[in-house]
Write a protein that holds these residues in place. Sequence first.
Motif, PDB file in Angstrom:
ATOM      1  N   VAL A 133       6.593  -5.121  60.375  1.00  0.00           N
ATOM      2  CA  VAL A 133       7.839  -4.374  60.237  1.00  0.00           C
ATOM      3  C   VAL A 133       7.517  -2.889  60.275  1.00  0.00           C
ATOM      4  N   ALA A 134       8.266  -2.131  61.058  1.00  0.00           N
ATOM      5  CA  ALA A 134       8.148  -0.677  61.059  1.00  0.00           C
ATOM      6  C   ALA A 134       9.342  -0.093  60.331  1.00  0.00           C
ATOM      7  N   LEU A 135       9.087   0.855  59.443  1.00  0.00           N
ATOM      8  CA  LEU A 135      10.146   1.569  58.740  1.00  0.00           C
ATOM      9  C   LEU A 135      10.056   3.038  59.128  1.00  0.00           C
ATOM     10  N   LEU A 136      11.059   3.522  59.848  1.00  0.00           N
ATOM     11  CA  LEU A 136      11.077   4.915  60.271  1.00  0.00           C
ATOM     12  C   LEU A 136      11.662   5.767  59.157  1.00  0.00           C
ATOM     13  N   VAL A 137      10.816   6.615  58.569  1.00  0.00           N
ATOM     14  CA  VAL A 137      11.253   7.464  57.458  1.00  0.00           C
ATOM     15  C   VAL A 137      11.268   8.941  57.850  1.00  0.00           C
ATOM     16  N   ALA A 152       6.021  -3.508  66.288  1.00  0.00           N
ATOM     17  CA  ALA A 152       6.529  -4.341  65.198  1.00  0.00           C
ATOM     18  C   ALA A 152       7.541  -5.372  65.677  1.00  0.00           C
ATOM     19  N   ASN A 153       7.565  -6.515  64.980  1.00  0.00           N
ATOM     20  CA  ASN A 153       8.594  -7.526  65.257  1.00  0.00           C
ATOM     21  C   ASN A 153       9.987  -6.953  65.030  1.00  0.00           C
ATOM     22  N   ARG A 154      10.135  -6.163  63.975  1.00  0.00           N
ATOM     23  CA  ARG A 154      11.423  -5.572  63.619  1.00  0.00           C
ATOM     24  C   ARG A 154      11.217  -4.105  63.252  1.00  0.00           C
ATOM     25  N   ILE A 155      12.139  -3.259  63.718  1.00  0.00           N
ATOM     26  CA  ILE A 155      12.116  -1.838  63.387  1.00  0.00           C
ATOM     27  C   ILE A 155      13.324  -1.516  62.524  1.00  0.00           C
ATOM     28  N   LEU A 156      13.084  -0.943  61.354  1.00  0.00           N
ATOM     29  CA  LEU A 156      14.132  -0.482  60.465  1.00  0.00           C
ATOM     30  C   LEU A 156      14.036   1.037  60.372  1.00  0.00           C
ATOM     31  N   ALA A 157      15.134   1.698  60.028  1.00  0.00           N
ATOM     32  CA  ALA A 157      15.113   3.157  59.926  1.00  0.00           C
ATOM     33  C   ALA A 157      16.077   3.621  58.859  1.00  0.00           C
ATOM     34  N   ARG A 209      17.726  -2.799  61.675  1.00  0.00           N
ATOM     35  CA  ARG A 209      18.628  -2.360  60.619  1.00  0.00           C
ATOM     36  C   ARG A 209      18.557  -0.845  60.461  1.00  0.00           C
ATOM     37  N   LEU A 210      19.715  -0.207  60.356  1.00  0.00           N
ATOM     38  CA  LEU A 210      19.817   1.210  60.011  1.00  0.00           C
ATOM     39  C   LEU A 210      20.267   1.270  58.561  1.00  0.00           C
ATOM     40  N   ILE A 211      19.419   1.812  57.697  1.00  0.00           N
ATOM     41  CA  ILE A 211      19.662   1.767  56.254  1.00  0.00           C
ATOM     42  C   ILE A 211      20.401   3.036  55.824  1.00  0.00           C
ATOM     43  N   GLU A 212      21.629   2.880  55.428  1.00  0.00           N
ATOM     44  CA  GLU A 212      22.476   4.012  55.034  1.00  0.00           C
ATOM     45  C   GLU A 212      22.330   4.320  53.542  1.00  0.00           C
ATOM     46  N   GLY A 213      22.636   5.567  53.189  1.00  0.00           N
ATOM     47  CA  GLY A 213      22.769   5.944  51.791  1.00  0.00           C
ATOM     48  C   GLY A 213      21.496   5.984  50.986  1.00  0.00           C
ATOM     49  N   ARG A 226      16.339  -0.795  47.227  1.00  0.00           N
ATOM     50  CA  ARG A 226      17.173  -1.124  48.384  1.00  0.00           C
ATOM     51  C   ARG A 226      16.320  -1.290  49.641  1.00  0.00           C
ATOM     52  N   VAL A 227      15.415  -0.346  49.860  1.00  0.00           N
ATOM     53  CA  VAL A 227      14.559  -0.415  51.045  1.00  0.00           C
ATOM     54  C   VAL A 227      13.594  -1.588  50.945  1.00  0.00           C
ATOM     55  N   ARG A 228      13.056  -1.814  49.758  1.00  0.00           N
ATOM     56  CA  ARG A 228      12.145  -2.949  49.588  1.00  0.00           C
ATOM     57  C   ARG A 228      12.866  -4.262  49.902  1.00  0.00           C
ATOM     58  N   ALA A 229      14.110  -4.371  49.480  1.00  0.00           N
ATOM     59  CA  ALA A 229      14.892  -5.585  49.771  1.00  0.00           C
ATOM     60  C   ALA A 229      15.138  -5.732  51.266  1.00  0.00           C
ATOM     61  N   GLU A 230      15.407  -4.625  51.963  1.00  0.00           N
ATOM     62  CA  GLU A 230      15.630  -4.679  53.408  1.00  0.00           C
ATOM     63  C   GLU A 230      14.349  -5.097  54.131  1.00  0.00           C
ATOM     64  N   LEU A 231      13.215  -4.584  53.686  1.00  0.00           N
ATOM     65  CA  LEU A 231      11.939  -4.970  54.297  1.00  0.00           C
ATOM     66  C   LEU A 231      11.667  -6.459  54.083  1.00  0.00           C
TER      67      LEU A 231
END
Length: 276
Positions: A133-137, A152-157, A209-213, A226-231
């Motif tokens: 998983v990639a998390l773009l911060v 990554a299999n999945r990219i989140l930001a 997933r685009l993580i808002e807020g 919140r981010v840990r749950a999304e990951l």
Amino acid sequence: MSTAASSDSRGRIWLSALAGPGTAVEGTSTVLTADARLGGETARFIAVVPDPANRFPRARHGEVGLEEGWGLAAAVRAVIEADRNGTRRPIVALVDVTSQAYGRQEEMLGIHLACAAAADAYAAARLAGHPVVALLVGKAMSGAFLAHGYQANRILALADDGVLVHAMGREAAARVTRRTVAELDRLGEQVPPMAYGIRAYAGLGLLHRLIEGVSAVAPGEADVERVRAELAAAVVDIRAAGTRDLSSRLTSPAARQGRAASIEVRRRLAEQWDAE
């Protein structure tokens, strides 16, 4: 490990936040790793961070250079080897990279090999069954993103103005195209692939997933959870899908709309390739 590092590195901030207090952070002055809990199992978190004292001047501000490429490859390959006969743990790439390191030394010493080794290691982990998983911060720019996160299999930001994705920095793109930065920004509003903002990137269907807020630079406890749950949810989704390729980037509703031409080209190429 060098302590002379930039305090505003988003990669460092999120590695520390997601690893949690008391978790050992290892690695070099610019490639940091931590093994921490994620969704009931242990995951490896990896970040590239700045080092103002880097012996390679072109890699002092969060770029992926020679040592970073090889360091990423080593960090990922170590997980593959350790889990060869057991459960494949998740690997989380925390992405805040300004570009690959452009320089004469880097070219002479084979930055293409270093970055390719990193990308290959991530791909090998994914194909071996590790949920990647990639998390773009922060910034996800140029060849640095290709080396760290794009496999990554999945990219989140995080939905933040400082999260930027592009093949080239604004100033460099302006020089190459002989336009002003303002002109490029206006073009990005009309042509999404030319835009830098993460919302335009999400419109291409490449994000899971685009993580808002969530605060990108000063995450509170609720933000981190919140981010840990999304990951963790992304890891579950990867395992449930049962595929180890990147086909999900072409099947999302956003991809079908924003990348319709690309999908059609791929279909026609496959049709010709498979023709007798």
